[in-house]
Design a protein around this motif. Structure first.
Motif, short mmCIF file in Angstrom:
data_model
loop_
_atom_site.label_atom_id
_atom_site.label_comp_id
_atom_site.label_asym_id
_atom_site.label_seq_id
_atom_site.Cartn_x
_atom_site.Cartn_y
_atom_site.Cartn_z
N MET A 1 -30.98 66.54 27.95
CA MET A 1 -31.82 67.62 27.45
C MET A 1 -31.17 68.28 26.24
N PRO A 2 -31.97 68.71 25.25
CA PRO A 2 -31.38 69.37 24.09
C PRO A 2 -30.77 70.71 24.48
N VAL A 3 -29.71 71.08 23.76
CA VAL A 3 -29.07 72.36 24.00
C VAL A 3 -29.97 73.47 23.48
N THR A 4 -30.15 74.51 24.27
CA THR A 4 -30.95 75.66 23.83
C THR A 4 -30.04 76.87 23.67
N PHE A 5 -30.37 77.72 22.72
CA PHE A 5 -29.58 78.90 22.45
C PHE A 5 -30.46 80.13 22.56
N PRO A 6 -29.88 81.25 22.98
CA PRO A 6 -30.67 82.48 22.99
C PRO A 6 -30.99 82.91 21.56
N THR A 7 -32.12 83.57 21.37
CA THR A 7 -32.48 84.06 20.05
C THR A 7 -31.44 85.09 19.59
N PRO A 8 -30.89 84.94 18.39
CA PRO A 8 -29.85 85.86 17.94
C PRO A 8 -30.38 87.27 17.72
N LYS A 9 -29.47 88.24 17.83
CA LYS A 9 -29.83 89.63 17.54
C LYS A 9 -29.67 89.96 16.06
N LEU A 10 -28.76 89.24 15.40
CA LEU A 10 -28.49 89.45 13.98
C LEU A 10 -28.35 88.10 13.29
N ARG B 1 -38.49 91.64 14.96
CA ARG B 1 -37.46 92.69 15.02
C ARG B 1 -36.05 92.14 15.18
N ILE B 2 -35.80 91.00 14.54
CA ILE B 2 -34.45 90.45 14.50
C ILE B 2 -33.75 91.00 13.26
N LEU B 3 -32.57 91.56 13.45
CA LEU B 3 -31.82 92.13 12.35
C LEU B 3 -31.41 91.04 11.36
N ILE B 4 -31.45 91.36 10.07
CA ILE B 4 -31.05 90.41 9.04
C ILE B 4 -30.15 91.11 8.03
N CYS B 5 -29.22 90.35 7.45
CA CYS B 5 -28.37 90.88 6.40
C CYS B 5 -27.87 89.75 5.52
N VAL B 6 -27.20 90.11 4.44
CA VAL B 6 -26.61 89.15 3.51
C VAL B 6 -25.11 89.35 3.48
N ALA B 7 -24.35 88.26 3.51
CA ALA B 7 -22.90 88.32 3.36
C ALA B 7 -22.49 87.25 2.36
N SER B 8 -21.92 87.68 1.24
CA SER B 8 -21.65 86.75 0.14
C SER B 8 -20.26 86.95 -0.44
N ASN B 9 -19.66 85.85 -0.89
CA ASN B 9 -18.42 85.94 -1.65
C ASN B 9 -18.67 86.50 -3.05
N GLY B 10 -19.92 86.54 -3.47
CA GLY B 10 -20.25 87.07 -4.79
C GLY B 10 -20.26 88.59 -4.79
N SER B 11 -20.38 89.14 -5.98
CA SER B 11 -20.37 90.59 -6.14
C SER B 11 -21.76 91.18 -5.91
N GLU B 12 -21.80 92.48 -5.67
CA GLU B 12 -23.10 93.15 -5.57
C GLU B 12 -23.84 93.09 -6.89
N SER C 1 -20.07 94.20 13.11
CA SER C 1 -19.61 95.52 13.53
C SER C 1 -20.53 96.61 13.01
N HIS C 2 -20.99 96.46 11.78
CA HIS C 2 -21.88 97.45 11.18
C HIS C 2 -23.16 97.64 12.01
N PHE C 3 -23.67 96.53 12.52
CA PHE C 3 -24.91 96.59 13.30
C PHE C 3 -24.66 96.75 14.80
N GLY C 4 -23.39 96.77 15.20
CA GLY C 4 -23.08 96.91 16.61
C GLY C 4 -23.48 95.71 17.45
N VAL C 5 -23.35 94.51 16.86
CA VAL C 5 -23.74 93.28 17.53
C VAL C 5 -22.50 92.42 17.79
N GLN C 6 -22.39 91.85 18.98
CA GLN C 6 -21.28 90.96 19.30
C GLN C 6 -21.39 89.65 18.51
#
Length: 220
Positions: A1-10, A106-117, A159-164
Motif C-alpha cells: 500500500m502507498p504511504v500516506t501522510f497527514p495533511t501538513p499544518k504549514l 486554512r493551511i498556513l503557507i510561507c516563503v523561505a528563501s536564500n535570496g534577499s527580501e 517557530s514563528h507559526f508555532g508549528v512542530q
C-alpha cells in the motif's frame, strides 16, 4: 500500500524556481557577468552549479573555477540580477490555483528563501504574491543570517507559526533546500518540472513535476 501522510499544518515554499520562474533569468545575468570576469559557463552548467546557493557561495565557487572577481562583486551581481528580474518573471504554472486551494483549506503557507527580501519584492511583487506573504510569512536568509542547507531558516518559520517540524511540509527545487528540510526533520516535496529529480530524490525529496499534483500528495 502507498504511504500516506497527514495533511501538513504549514507549507514552506522556496521562492525562485518554485513560486516564480526566475532561475534562468538570474543565471543568465550571472553567466553574462562571469564571462566579463574570465569564466565562461553555459546556462545548464550555471544552473547545475549554483541553484539553491548563496551569492557568497557562488563567488567562492566561481573564483575556484577561475573567475577574477573583485571584493565588491556580490554587490555588482545583485544589481545586475535585480535589473534582469525587473524586466519580467512569471509565476510557475499552477501556483495561483495551488495557493488558493491551500488558503481555502486554512493551511498556513510561507516563503523561505536564500535570496534577499529585495529580490523577492521584485519577483513576487510582479505577480501579486508580495502582499500575500509579506511581512509575516516571508523568511529570508539575508534577514535571519542563516541559509540553506542549514535547517535554521525552516525551523525559524515553523517557530514563528508555532508549528512542530513534523507538521510542516517544504516545497523545494534545489539540493540545498531538500537537505535543509531533511536536517529540520520536515517532509519535503522536490519540484522537478523538467522531470530530472534524481539529485533531489537522493537527498530525500519526494519528486513531483506539476503543482497540480500537490493536493493529492498532501491528502487534500
Amino acid at each position: 500500500m502507498p504511504v500516506t501522510f497527514p495533511t501538513p499544518k504549514l507549507i514552506i515554499f522556496d521562492c525562485d524556481g518554485v513560486l516564480v520562474d526566475s532561475e534562468r533569468v538570474s543565471n543568465q545575468a550571472l553567466i553574462d557577468n562571469l564571462a566579463r570576469h574570465g569564466l565562461h559557463l553555459t546556462l545548464e552548467r550555471s544552473l547545475e552549479l549554483f541553484v539553491g546557493g548563496t551569492m557568497l557561495g557562488v563567488m567562492q565557487q566561481a573564483i575556484a573555477l577561475g573567475a577574477d572577481l573583485h571584493a565588491d562583486w556580490v554587490d555588482e551581481i545583485y544589481r545586475e540580477t535585480y535589473a534582469a528580474l525587473e524586466t519580467g518573471v512569471v509565476l510557475m504554472p499552477g501556483v495561483t490555483d495551488l495557493l488558493a486551494r491551500l488558503e481555502e483549506r486554512r493551511i498556513l503557507i510561507c516563503v523561505a528563501s536564500n535570496g534577499s527580501e529585495d529580490k523577492m519584492r521584485i519577483t513576487l511583487g510582479q505577480n501579486g504574491l508580495w502582499e500575500r506573504f509579506h511581512p509575516g510569512a516571508m523568511f529570508s536568509a539575508h534577514s535571519l543570517g542563516v541559509s540553506k542547507p542549514d535547517p535554521g531558516l525552516f525551523l525559524a518559520a515553523a517557530s514563528h507559526f508555532g508549528v512542530q517540524a513534523r507538521d510542516c511540509l517544504v516545497v523545494e527545487d534545489s539540493a540545498t533546500g531538500v537537505l535543509a528540510a531533511a536536517r529540520a526533520g520536515m517532509r519535503c516535496l522536490g519540484f522537478a518540472p523538467d522531470g530530472d529529480g534524481q539529485a533531489l530524490a537522493a537527498l530525500g525529496g519526494e519528486i513531483f513535476t506539476e503543482m497540480a499534483q500537490v493536493p493529492t500528495l498532501i491528502g487534500l
